[in-house]
Design a protein around this motif. Structure first.
Motif, PDB file in Angstrom:
ATOM      1  N   GLU A   1       4.936   5.241  -1.855  1.00  0.00           N
ATOM      2  CA  GLU A   1       6.153   4.847  -1.145  1.00  0.00           C
ATOM      3  C   GLU A   1       5.818   4.097   0.140  1.00  0.00           C
ATOM      4  O   GLU A   1       6.423   3.061   0.451  1.00  0.00           O
ATOM      5  CB  GLU A   1       6.998   6.087  -0.810  1.00  0.00           C
ATOM      6  N   PHE A   2       4.849   4.621   0.894  1.00  0.00           N
ATOM      7  CA  PHE A   2       4.482   3.965   2.154  1.00  0.00           C
ATOM      8  C   PHE A   2       3.806   2.624   1.886  1.00  0.00           C
ATOM      9  O   PHE A   2       4.066   1.632   2.581  1.00  0.00           O
ATOM     10  CB  PHE A   2       3.559   4.875   2.980  1.00  0.00           C
ATOM     11  N   LEU A   3       2.948   2.584   0.866  1.00  0.00           N
ATOM     12  CA  LEU A   3       2.277   1.330   0.507  1.00  0.00           C
ATOM     13  C   LEU A   3       3.312   0.263   0.148  1.00  0.00           C
ATOM     14  O   LEU A   3       3.191  -0.905   0.553  1.00  0.00           O
ATOM     15  CB  LEU A   3       1.321   1.565  -0.659  1.00  0.00           C
ATOM     16  N   SER A   4       4.333   0.658  -0.585  1.00  0.00           N
ATOM     17  CA  SER A   4       5.396  -0.266  -0.958  1.00  0.00           C
ATOM     18  C   SER A   4       6.106  -0.821   0.274  1.00  0.00           C
ATOM     19  O   SER A   4       6.398  -2.029   0.351  1.00  0.00           O
ATOM     20  CB  SER A   4       6.401   0.453  -1.867  1.00  0.00           C
ATOM     21  N   GLN A   5       6.351   0.037   1.260  1.00  0.00           N
ATOM     22  CA  GLN A   5       7.006  -0.407   2.495  1.00  0.00           C
ATOM     23  C   GLN A   5       6.108  -1.351   3.295  1.00  0.00           C
ATOM     24  O   GLN A   5       6.592  -2.324   3.892  1.00  0.00           O
ATOM     25  CB  GLN A   5       7.390   0.806   3.345  1.00  0.00           C
ATOM     26  N   GLU A   6       4.809  -1.084   3.320  1.00  0.00           N
ATOM     27  CA  GLU A   6       3.876  -1.993   3.989  1.00  0.00           C
ATOM     28  C   GLU A   6       3.956  -3.388   3.377  1.00  0.00           C
ATOM     29  O   GLU A   6       4.030  -4.404   4.083  1.00  0.00           O
ATOM     30  CB  GLU A   6       2.438  -1.479   3.853  1.00  0.00           C
ATOM     31  N   LEU A   7       3.913  -3.440   2.046  1.00  0.00           N
ATOM     32  CA  LEU A   7       3.924  -4.733   1.350  1.00  0.00           C
ATOM     33  C   LEU A   7       5.238  -5.469   1.572  1.00  0.00           C
ATOM     34  O   LEU A   7       5.246  -6.686   1.811  1.00  0.00           O
ATOM     35  CB  LEU A   7       3.662  -4.511  -0.140  1.00  0.00           C
TER      36      LEU A   7
ATOM     37  N   VAL B   1       1.891  -0.082  -7.652  1.00  0.00           N
ATOM     38  CA  VAL B   1       2.762  -0.603  -6.591  1.00  0.00           C
ATOM     39  C   VAL B   1       2.306  -2.000  -6.178  1.00  0.00           C
ATOM     40  O   VAL B   1       3.130  -2.920  -6.023  1.00  0.00           O
ATOM     41  CB  VAL B   1       2.765   0.344  -5.368  1.00  0.00           C
ATOM     42  N   ILE B   2       0.998  -2.171  -5.994  1.00  0.00           N
ATOM     43  CA  ILE B   2       0.470  -3.481  -5.579  1.00  0.00           C
ATOM     44  C   ILE B   2       0.788  -4.539  -6.634  1.00  0.00           C
ATOM     45  O   ILE B   2       1.268  -5.637  -6.309  1.00  0.00           O
ATOM     46  CB  ILE B   2      -1.052  -3.395  -5.344  1.00  0.00           C
TER      47      ILE B   2
END
Length: 270
Positions: free
Chosen positions: A56-62, A87-88
């Motif tokens: 979830e956090f990785l998605s928000q970063e991207l 996610v990436i």
């Protein structure tokens, strides 16, 4: 100014991971941005702890990057969990990212596996097909092809297989006692050897991260794949030749070896 994004783990000692990527991108004249996949507690002697980002956090970063400062190239390094890889891949497809360089960090220089079999399959099925360039070392190329690489001819055949399977360019990195410092670029059915300068420097922490980030930087600036690899190889040779010697293990390179001006002077030299 052209922009480049690194999606990778953080190296607290600054020699590899996003820290090496950001230094490399800046030294190669592009604006650097980062999406952190994991925090690592590490130094020149090894990694002592890893804390992965949540999907979830990785998605928000991207989302934060791509909806504001859209990158001209993307470098992807250490991603060890299947959920993060998915996610990436989803976000790169959603935003139609270009000039994607994937450094498939799967096998350490020591030969230790760094990623689960399941995550390797997700990498291969979901992320590799989006790549413009893959930069595996010889052990990683063996994992991807299932063949043993014991000669220059084996490197060519393995790179051909990977390139044709994923429809992208492949830079098979020499080393590991075979074709040391010589890398093979296989692209569109043809190949070229890039002979590196043999530099007797034991401090090679972060060389893979640095090379892939330098290539991405040059792709962002509009250079061809071949010329981007050529320029990146020259840059990494200079960073190694600067002979920086820090730490008790395999230390980092001098990413800023070519940056010299009044702001880089030490006090006693002014």
């Amino acid at each position: 100014m052209k922009k480049a994004l690194t999606i990778a783990g953080s190296d607290s000692s600054g020699g590899a991971g996003i820290q090496a990527d950001i230094k490399t991108m800046m030294a190669n004249g592009v604006y650097a941005m980062s999406v952190v996949t994991a925090l690592t507690a590490q130094n020149t002697t090894g990694v002592s702890a890893i804390l992965n980002a949540t999907p979830e956090f990785l998605s928000q970063e991207l989302d934060s990057i791509f909806t504001d400062i859209f990158p001209d190239a993307v470098k992807i390094g250490m991603v060890s969990e299947s959920g993060l890889i998915r996610v990436i891949a989803e976000k790169l497809g959603q935003y139609k990212a270009a000039n994607i360089v994937v450094d498939p960090v799967m096998v350490a220089t020591s030969g230790a596996r760094l990623i689960s079999e399941n995550a390797v399959e997700v990498l291969k099925n979901e992320l590799f097909p989006l790549a413009d360039l893959l930069t595996p070392n010889i052990p990683e190329t063996e994992v991807l092809t299932g063949m043993q690489i014991k000669s220059a001819e084996d490197m060519i055949e393995a790179a051909r297989r990977v390139s044709e399977k994923y429809n992208c360019a492949v830079l098979c990195k020499g080393g590991h006692k075979l074709n040391d410092a010589n890398d093979l670029l296989y692209e569109n059915g043809s190949y070229r050897w890039f002979e590196g300068k043999r530099i007797d420097n034991p401090n090679t922490h972060g060389t893979g991260c640095t090379l892939s980030s330098a290539i991405a930087s040059n792709l962002a600036k509009g250079f061809s794949m071949e010329e981007s690899v050529n320029r990146a190889k020259d840059y990494i040779s200079g960073a190694l030749a600067a002979m920086l010697d820090l730490g008790r293990g395999s230390g980092p390179m001098d990413h800023g070896f070519a940056i010299k001006n009044s702001y880089t002077e030490e006090a006693e030299n002014l």
